[in-house]
Design an enzyme around this catalytic site. Structure first.
Site, PDB file in Angstrom:
ATOM      1  N   SER A   1       0.831  -1.195   0.000  1.00 11.00           N
ATOM      2  CA  SER A   1       0.000   0.000   0.000  1.00 11.00           C
ATOM      3  C   SER A   1       0.877   1.262   0.000  1.00 11.00           C
ATOM      4  O   SER A   1       1.705   1.439  -0.879  1.00 11.00           O
ATOM      5  CB  SER A   1      -0.966  -0.042   1.183  1.00 11.00           C
ATOM      6  OG  SER A   1      -1.984   0.922   1.054  1.00 11.00           O
TER       7      SER A   1
ATOM      8  N   GLU B   1      -9.959  -3.922  -5.969  1.00  5.25           N
ATOM      9  CA  GLU B   1      -9.616  -2.790  -5.110  1.00  5.25           C
ATOM     10  C   GLU B   1      -9.419  -1.499  -5.901  1.00  5.25           C
ATOM     11  O   GLU B   1      -9.139  -1.516  -7.097  1.00  5.25           O
ATOM     12  CB  GLU B   1      -8.379  -3.102  -4.285  1.00  5.25           C
ATOM     13  CG  GLU B   1      -7.116  -3.345  -5.068  1.00  5.25           C
ATOM     14  CD  GLU B   1      -5.930  -3.542  -4.138  1.00  5.25           C
ATOM     15  OE1 GLU B   1      -5.604  -2.575  -3.423  1.00  5.25           O
ATOM     16  OE2 GLU B   1      -5.347  -4.639  -4.123  1.00  5.25           O
TER      17      GLU B   1
ATOM     18  N   HIS C   1      -7.920  -5.266  -0.122  1.00  6.58           N
ATOM     19  CA  HIS C   1      -6.620  -4.593  -0.215  1.00  6.58           C
ATOM     20  C   HIS C   1      -5.627  -5.201   0.773  1.00  6.58           C
ATOM     21  O   HIS C   1      -5.934  -5.398   1.947  1.00  6.58           O
ATOM     22  CB  HIS C   1      -6.829  -3.109   0.077  1.00  6.58           C
ATOM     23  CG  HIS C   1      -5.596  -2.276   0.033  1.00  6.58           C
ATOM     24  ND1 HIS C   1      -4.820  -2.132  -1.091  1.00  6.58           N
ATOM     25  CD2 HIS C   1      -4.994  -1.517   1.006  1.00  6.58           C
ATOM     26  CE1 HIS C   1      -3.813  -1.321  -0.835  1.00  6.58           C
ATOM     27  NE2 HIS C   1      -3.884  -0.943   0.425  1.00  6.58           N
TER      28      HIS C   1
END
Length: 313
Positions: A154, A247, A277
């Site tokens: 991320s 996502e 995610h």
């Protein structure tokens, strides 16, 4: 899609995502994430997690605190530099230690997770400065660039690729790079941001701009230091990207792959249907997480076969 994944996605959609959509205090968000990690994320047996720090060779080099994580036999001359996710606002080495311990066990590498500074108190380029300092610290400990694997998820994945761009400019890229759904475009130009807004089980799309502004601060959001999708990657090493098809950050990975390939990098993209995610963090709960980590760990092992280019083993 396993039944466990279906159940997890249902719970995230109806519990976690609404909470993420409404919490506005970064301190509260950090506490929520830390509490979730302690209660939910499972480390493999015999994991070792030791607080530590690294420092570059220069007299003025800053000390970067973090966490050393390992599980089982690990190679003494190779290391994984892992940058945790959390939107640049939350997360810590501790929240991601369990997942990284599993990756350590599979890949056979000890990992260092730096506690880089978080926004909004410390906007960009503070986190990138800390990531570079952590890399320099590992080098000062005797780890050659060719023996360091760079990874992140991320926001930490975005930070990893911003660091990669800096390392490519130096001519000292790592052995390989692993990205779990990296956030590499803070401008929000990826089509999946809108297309998957209703399908993403975890990330509320309407908070995207708020987080991006917190991290970017006074730096334009298309600056490669905060959006490495727009960076140059001359001499980039092999890259493995794992991302969910559902996502909002899906297209960050797909566009990053094309960008890296433009610079001659060998890129593998593994896409997982209907997963949340960074689903890898739910290792021990859903089989998809273990499968993804097994694939990532094997890719790291394969990157060291044959022997490292700098000689030795």
């Amino acid at each position: 899609m396993s039944r466990r994944l279906a159940l997890l996605s249902f719970l995230l959609r109806h519990v976690a995502r609404p909470r993420l959509a409404r919490v506005t205090d970064p301190i509260q968000a950090r506490a929520d994430f830390a509490r979730t990690a302690r209660g939910l994320f499972r480390a493999p047996p015999y994991s070792v997690m030791l607080p530590g720090s690294v420092r570059g060779e220069a007299h003025s080099a800053r000390e970067i605190p973090g966490l050393w994580v390992s599980c089982g036999p690990v190679h003494q001359r190779r290391v994984l530099l892992y940058l945790h996710g959390g939107g640049y606002v939350t997360g810590s080495p501790q929240t991601h230690a369990a997942m990284v311990a599993r990756l350590s066990k599979i890949a056979g590498l000890r990992a260092f997770l730096p506690a880089y500074r978080l926004a909004p108190e410390n906007p960009a380029p503070a986190a990138l400065d800390d990531a570079i300092a952590a890399w320099n610290g590992l080098f000062a400990l005797g780890y050659d660039p060719d023996r360091i694997v760079l990874a992140g998820d991320s926001a930490g994945g975005g930070l990893a690729f911003a660091l990669l761009a800096a390392l490519c400019a130096r001519g000292t890229p790592p052995r390989m790079v692993l990205g779990f759904a990296p956030w590499v475009d803070l401008t929000g130009r990826g089509a999946s941001l809108a297309a998957n807004a209703g399908r993403d089980a975890l990330l509320p799309a309407r908070r995207f701009n708020e987080l991006a502004k917190m991290y970017a601060g006074l730096i334009p959001r298309d600056d490669p230091r905060v959006s490495p999708l727009f960076a140059d990657f001359p001499g980039a090493p092999p890259v493995l990207l794992q991302v969910s098809d559902d996502e909002i950050l899906r297209d960050d990975s797909l566009r990053l792959a094309r960008r890296l390939e433009d610079f001659g990098a060998r890129v593998t993209v593994q896409r997982w249907p209907r997963a949340p995610h960074v689903f890898q963090i739910f290792d021990g709960w859903i089989p998809e997480a273990r499968a993804a980590l097994l694939s990532a760990g094997q890719a790291i092992r394969d990157s060291f076969s044959p022997a490292p280019r700098s000689g030795g083993s």
